[in-house]
Design an enzyme around this catalytic site. Sequence first.
Site, PDB file in Angstrom:
ATOM      1  N   LYS A 136      34.094  87.179  24.205  1.00  0.00           N
ATOM      2  CA  LYS A 136      34.087  85.799  24.720  1.00  0.00           C
ATOM      3  C   LYS A 136      33.911  85.878  26.226  1.00  0.00           C
ATOM      4  O   LYS A 136      34.253  86.888  26.844  1.00  0.00           O
ATOM      5  CB  LYS A 136      35.408  85.104  24.393  1.00  0.00           C
ATOM      6  N   ASP A 176      29.676  77.392  24.149  1.00  0.00           N
ATOM      7  CA  ASP A 176      31.027  76.954  23.789  1.00  0.00           C
ATOM      8  C   ASP A 176      31.230  75.679  24.601  1.00  0.00           C
ATOM      9  O   ASP A 176      30.244  75.013  24.954  1.00  0.00           O
ATOM     10  CB  ASP A 176      32.074  78.042  24.106  1.00  0.00           C
TER      11      ASP A 176
HETATM   12  P1  NDP Z   1      31.712  70.576  23.827  1.00  0.00           P
HETATM   13  O1  NDP Z   1      31.808  70.862  25.258  1.00  0.00           O
HETATM   14  O2  NDP Z   1      30.391  70.256  23.226  1.00  0.00           O
HETATM   15  O3  NDP Z   1      32.690  69.388  23.437  1.00  0.00           O
HETATM   16  C1  NDP Z   1      34.054  69.383  23.715  1.00  0.00           C
HETATM   17  C2  NDP Z   1      34.548  67.958  23.504  1.00  0.00           C
HETATM   18  O4  NDP Z   1      35.946  67.914  23.543  1.00  0.00           O
HETATM   19  C3  NDP Z   1      34.050  67.008  24.601  1.00  0.00           C
HETATM   20  O5  NDP Z   1      33.706  65.781  24.021  1.00  0.00           O
HETATM   21  C4  NDP Z   1      35.262  66.864  25.521  1.00  0.00           C
HETATM   22  O6  NDP Z   1      35.336  65.621  26.215  1.00  0.00           O
HETATM   23  C5  NDP Z   1      36.348  66.893  24.478  1.00  0.00           C
HETATM   24  N1  NDP Z   1      37.653  67.262  25.006  1.00  0.00           N
HETATM   25  C6  NDP Z   1      37.985  68.338  25.753  1.00  0.00           C
HETATM   26  N2  NDP Z   1      39.307  68.331  25.974  1.00  0.00           N
HETATM   27  C7  NDP Z   1      39.796  67.231  25.318  1.00  0.00           C
HETATM   28  C8  NDP Z   1      41.087  66.703  25.102  1.00  0.00           C
HETATM   29  N3  NDP Z   1      42.174  67.292  25.623  1.00  0.00           N
HETATM   30  N4  NDP Z   1      41.217  65.571  24.343  1.00  0.00           N
HETATM   31  C9  NDP Z   1      40.125  64.972  23.799  1.00  0.00           C
HETATM   32  N5  NDP Z   1      38.882  65.441  23.954  1.00  0.00           N
HETATM   33  C10 NDP Z   1      38.729  66.550  24.688  1.00  0.00           C
HETATM   34  O7  NDP Z   1      32.369  71.827  23.077  1.00  0.00           O
HETATM   35  P2  NDP Z   1      32.194  72.294  21.560  1.00  0.00           P
HETATM   36  O8  NDP Z   1      32.086  71.122  20.676  1.00  0.00           O
HETATM   37  O9  NDP Z   1      31.157  73.343  21.539  1.00  0.00           O
HETATM   38  O10 NDP Z   1      33.579  73.042  21.331  1.00  0.00           O
HETATM   39  C11 NDP Z   1      34.746  72.345  20.908  1.00  0.00           C
HETATM   40  C12 NDP Z   1      35.727  73.334  20.315  1.00  0.00           C
HETATM   41  O11 NDP Z   1      35.108  74.016  19.214  1.00  0.00           O
HETATM   42  C13 NDP Z   1      36.191  74.458  21.267  1.00  0.00           C
HETATM   43  O12 NDP Z   1      37.515  74.798  20.933  1.00  0.00           O
HETATM   44  C14 NDP Z   1      35.262  75.611  20.902  1.00  0.00           C
HETATM   45  O13 NDP Z   1      35.814  76.856  21.243  1.00  0.00           O
HETATM   46  C15 NDP Z   1      35.176  75.425  19.399  1.00  0.00           C
HETATM   47  N6  NDP Z   1      34.025  76.062  18.775  1.00  0.00           N
HETATM   48  C16 NDP Z   1      32.746  75.752  19.155  1.00  0.00           C
HETATM   49  C17 NDP Z   1      31.681  76.351  18.526  1.00  0.00           C
HETATM   50  C18 NDP Z   1      30.278  75.961  18.820  1.00  0.00           C
HETATM   51  O14 NDP Z   1      29.380  76.425  18.085  1.00  0.00           O
HETATM   52  N7  NDP Z   1      30.006  75.151  19.812  1.00  0.00           N
HETATM   53  C19 NDP Z   1      31.882  77.403  17.499  1.00  0.00           C
HETATM   54  C20 NDP Z   1      33.263  77.585  17.105  1.00  0.00           C
HETATM   55  C21 NDP Z   1      34.280  76.962  17.764  1.00  0.00           C
HETATM   56  P3  NDP Z   1      34.297  65.261  27.413  1.00  0.00           P
HETATM   57  O15 NDP Z   1      32.984  65.087  26.714  1.00  0.00           O
HETATM   58  O16 NDP Z   1      34.850  64.035  27.976  1.00  0.00           O
HETATM   59  O17 NDP Z   1      34.324  66.449  28.317  1.00  0.00           O
END
Ligand code: NDP
Length: 464
Positions: A136, A176
Amino acid sequence: MSQIATRTSEGEKITSDLLDAVEERNPHEPEFIQAVRGVLRSIHPVLAKREDLREHRIFERLVEPERVIQFRVPWQDDSGELHINRGWRVQFSSALGPYKGGLRFHPSVNLSVLKFLGFEQIFKNALTMLPLGGGKGGCDLDPKGLSDHEIMRFCQSLMSELYRHIGADTDVPAGDINVGAREIGYLFGQYKRLSNRFDGVITGKGDGWGGSKLRPEATGYGLIYFAATMLEDHGDTLKGKRCLVSGAGNVSQYAVKKLIEMDAKVIAMSDSSGYIVAEDGLTIDQVEAIMHVKNEQRDSLESFATDEGDVEFHQREKGSDGTSGFWSIEADCVFPCATQNEVGKSEAKAMLDSGVKLIAEGANMPLNAEAMELVRESEMIVGPAKAANAGGVAVSGLEMSQNSQRQHWSREDVDERLKSIMRTIHDRCTEAAEAYEVKDTYVDGANIAGFLRVAEAMKSQGLV
Ligand code: NDP
């Protein structure tokens, strides 16, 4: 005392000693310790039974990353001001293949967070049965409000150091949090320029230049395939279920789309500005509009909700995590897809009070230790991240195969493979849970099955 009870108490003693040692060695890394504790809590029967793994000190080796690289990322903003961020790549385990895991850009990124993510990634990748090690990386950048040009300069600076440590057969990063198609493009462009190679060194590439079909959708879709399989095992389906999906990023967007496609009702989504509620369930058109706001305009859910009469917006409460209102909404199935520790004890309690039947983790470690303890003790079906969100890395693995064979598979082909991998992960969890007679089929089963695959490889490869 029965054989199982004796083994349980032996195993608990072994794991508690191991945890003490990890805590002592990494005192300032709470997220990493939380992740290690979670795995140890499940694998004590394995350690009690398998003297060979203890003798080879597999777990003690596994909690030490093979390599940690830390570096400076200097960059210039559009007004000419200079900024210096800190970047890392944690190359945790190459027992099963090249290091593989995403890059995260977020101000909360530090070594503890990346070590927890890298550690979890080892077992997740093992569960996919693909030849992938665990790693990571990321940077403590806050990308909110930065222009495209600033993001490009930042990515180029980061890759100017990172490129010498990665490679298609060495370490293959992906996206991520805050690292999506735009960032992957800039990172790959700079890698190619510095190395003079066009190869599968990064996954999540664009469809027209080496990316796999369905990679953007893979984590969200895989999560819902996994949830559907867990429900099927309990004689139920997603049809008509009221669902909450936190986050509004990559994982959430495609989880929501797949839920709607499977006739579930998505009542609420959230982002860092607050959350939206649609009592009748979001429509596909509304999800497309949310994707436009989040991915193109890079704006908040609040700005989406102002144009939608039937969607209510709730501002994030100041000075708190701000998620308790969200998790109190009545629901059957919940999918935390935002970030680590977004669900605390009170939120977990609210879910239990409202009768939630299933929780499947899209985000990595979204439940803090107390919340996890509560749901594990309940009747809720719990799909842990390392199994439920493995669809993303699985399709990244498929992207690597396509790159090395110079092939490009169809969307249908990749979708079939994704479904089959999620089904295999599910079955590996249930088989491992059965073999070791553990209570929590998916949480314990995933940890045991993932650990055993890595442990056997480490044992075969000698003391490295
Ligand atoms: P993104 O950056 O695309 O999205 C993250 C989202 O979460 C954003 O909408 C962000 O808000 C929101 N967010 C962050 N913190 C908070 C909070 N405390 N409360 C509410 N909303 C919040 O990331 P991903 O979708 O790629 O990743 C999300 C999770 O999934 C992470 O834990 C990541 O490690 C995991 N993951 C991702 C993978 C992937 O393929 N992308 C694979 C496996 C796991 P805002 O838009 O306002 O910033």
